[in-house]
Design an enzyme around this catalytic site. Structure first.
Site, mmCIF file in Angstrom:
data_model
loop_
_atom_site.group_PDB
_atom_site.id
_atom_site.type_symbol
_atom_site.label_atom_id
_atom_site.label_comp_id
_atom_site.label_asym_id
_atom_site.label_seq_id
_atom_site.Cartn_x
_atom_site.Cartn_y
_atom_site.Cartn_z
ATOM 1 N N LYS A 47 0.837 -1.209 0.000
ATOM 2 C CA LYS A 47 0.000 0.000 0.000
ATOM 3 C C LYS A 47 0.866 1.252 0.000
ATOM 4 C CE LYS A 47 -2.956 0.563 3.534
ATOM 5 N NZ LYS A 47 -2.755 1.867 4.184
ATOM 6 N N SER A 48 1.879 1.281 0.856
ATOM 7 C CA SER A 48 2.739 2.475 0.935
ATOM 8 C C SER A 48 3.413 2.743 -0.404
ATOM 9 C CB SER A 48 3.833 2.250 1.984
ATOM 10 O OG SER A 48 3.269 2.137 3.262
ATOM 11 N N ARG A 100 -9.077 11.800 12.298
ATOM 12 C CA ARG A 100 -7.632 11.608 12.536
ATOM 13 C C ARG A 100 -6.866 12.932 12.542
ATOM 14 N NH1 ARG A 100 -5.616 6.584 9.112
ATOM 15 N NH2 ARG A 100 -3.806 6.906 10.454
ATOM 16 N N ASP A 140 1.708 -1.328 11.818
ATOM 17 C CA ASP A 140 0.379 -1.781 11.383
ATOM 18 C C ASP A 140 0.111 -3.240 11.737
ATOM 19 O OD1 ASP A 140 -0.227 0.700 10.319
ATOM 20 O OD2 ASP A 140 0.590 0.196 8.345
ATOM 21 N N ARG A 160 -6.585 1.739 17.776
ATOM 22 C CA ARG A 160 -6.317 0.296 17.681
ATOM 23 C C ARG A 160 -5.989 -0.320 19.023
ATOM 24 N NH1 ARG A 160 -3.226 0.026 11.844
ATOM 25 N NH2 ARG A 160 -5.159 -0.005 10.655
ATOM 26 N N ARG A 217 -7.729 -3.482 9.446
ATOM 27 C CA ARG A 217 -6.804 -4.424 10.088
ATOM 28 C C ARG A 217 -7.416 -5.060 11.340
ATOM 29 N NH1 ARG A 217 -2.549 -3.677 6.668
ATOM 30 N NH2 ARG A 217 -2.079 -1.522 6.185
#
Ligand code: S3P
Length: 449
Positions: free
Chosen positions: A28-29, A129, A327, A358, A402
């Site tokens: 993804k990055s 965020r 992550d 999270r 996730r």
């Protein structure tokens, strides 16, 4: 959160083994960066293996709004014709980045040093965020930001056409912040430096160099200083995106905890700044062999062969390791729940500002499934069950892909099925996750089916 009517709850049941080979979706990055730098390069960039998840598709749409040509051919190769550094144009509409924090932070860097006004927003999760971490350094270039209270999206970016080069020491270990500063430095005459105390993923630096930018690294008393020389001519390149180690983490942990599994996960990016989970799993006693190590486009890649059925043991995960597995804590916590003994993870403050809080979401999900945990300010202690866990819990995913995937993995080693309230967000990073895992032997289905 008002998404009640569209929630897609799913349930995962215990299996005796997972078996087979798979290639995880593209990193993804790296995918975000390929689209952004391709959009700024002169000439054509081709990208093979791009993650076609919603987060990355939002970056593609944003680059189109800013003037780049971005298209996918019938064979799945993405072709980008860039506008050149300094060539982005005012977007005719609000830039909606969905769930993607990486898009929001990195694009803010590009927008800050482009001389026009743009408007950025995202979904319920992204609008919660913090953006101060990027607006603060990017203001030093001369950009201005109008945000909602608490420096949150939606946000107007008033880019500067005469940016000042900046030296900025990042207060939090964040590749997104580092990258935002470096990307803002691209369209800034002179040298821009970002200093980080703890090393974070260096995909931006690797890819900027690949496209022809000039960067240097120096050790200073504040940390590692990374300097970019502004206004380079970026040239279109061919990029092959490795599989995402953060996505590979789910089948890998699943194979470790679900019986006598044998799984090969091919073409996984193993950049040393991303492999903290794999180091930790090895310390826990997992049998994961790295095969066929190679370098693709400056990034290390390997095939991971996992043999399950052995016992995992609890370990202490040091705070310094957090940036290299930031992550992966949700799925590590799942492995810890199945391990014998206690696992203590430290240095987790950043987990509170991810797609969800999270730290809280992991703890609540584990408790709902009969696992004892202790949650600290920036730590999590998980008391492992030494094998199969009780399960039977319903997990709130809080729009976090996730969290959803991690608890579906937990269900594979749980006496009673584990339910997650929604799997829609899984498409942001791992499209096809459920079918792929079921193809390897998992038993994941809509709840109540
Ligand atoms: C990312 C960096 C990490 C990570 C995110 C992707 C990136 O965030 O959590 O999923 O692509 O730079 P931080 O840099 O904010 O820790």
């Amino acid at each position: 959160m008002v998404r009640g009517s569209t929630l897609k709850p799913y349930q995962s049941r215990k299996v005796s083994r997972l078996e087979g080979r798979l290639r995880p979706p593209g990193d993804k990055s790296i995918s975000h960066r390929a689209l952004m730098l391709g959009g700024l390069a002169v000439g054509e960039t081709t990208v093979r293996g791009l993650l076609e998840g919603e987060d990355v598709l939002h970056t593609a749409a944003a680059m189109r709004l800013l003037g780049a040509t971005v298209a996918r051919d019938a064979g799945g190769v993405w072709k980008i014709s860039g506008v050149g550094v300094g060539g982005l144009g005012e977007p005719a509409d609000v830039i909606d980045l969905g769930n993607s924090g990486t898009s929001a932070r990195l694009l803010s860097g590009l927008l800050a040093t482009s001389g026009f006004v743009s408007f950025v927003t995202g979904d319920d999760s992204l609008r919660r965020r913090p953006m101060r971490r990027v607006t603060e350094p990017l203001s030093l270039f001369g950009a201005q930001f109008l945000t909602r209270s608490g420096l949150r999206l939606p946000m107007a970016v008033i880019g500067t056409s005469q940016p000042m080069p900046v030296r900025y020491v990042t207060p939090v270990p964040s590749a997104q912040v580092k990258s935002a500063v470096l990307l803002a430095g691209l369209n800034t005459m002179g040298e821009t430096t970002v200093v980080e105390r703890e090393a974070t993923r260096d995909h931006s630096e690797i890819m900027l160099a690949h496209f022809g930018a000039s960067l240097r690294r120096e050790e200073t008393e504040d940390g590692t200083a990374i300097t970019i020389v502004g206004q380079p001519d970026l040239v279109g390149r061919d990029i092959e995106v490795p599989g995402d180690p953060s996505s590979a983490a789910f089948p890998v942990v699943a194979a470790c905890i679900a019986g006598a599994s044998g799984l090969t996960v091919e073409h996984v990016g193993v950049n040393p700044l991303r492999t903290g989970l794999y180091t930790t799993l090895a310390e826990m006693g997992a049998r994961i062999e790295w095969r066929n190590e190679r370098v693709v486009g400056g990034e290390k890649v390997a095939d991971l062969h996992v043999v399950g059925g052995g016992e995992l043991r609890g370990v202490e995960v040091p705070a310094e390791r957090a940036p290299s597995m930031i992550d992966e804590y949700p799925v590590l916590a799942v492995a810890a729940a199945c391990a014998r003994g206690t696992t203590i993870m430290r240095g987790l403050a950043e987990l509170k500002v991810k797609e969800s809080d999270r730290l809280a979401a992991i703890a609540a999900g584990l408790v709902a499934n009969g696992i004892d945990v202790e949650i600290g300010d920036d730590s999590l202690t998980v008391h492992g069950r030494g094998g199969i866990v009780p399960g039977g819990g319903a997990v709130a995913t809080h729009m976090d892909h996730r969290i959803a995937m991690s608890f579906l993995v937990l269900g594979m080693a749980a006496r009673q099925p584990v339910t997650v309230d929604d799997i829609a967000m899984v498409d942001t990073s791992f499209p096809g996750f459920v079918d792929l895992m079921n193809g390897l032997g998992a038993s994941i289905a809509p709840a109540g089916a």
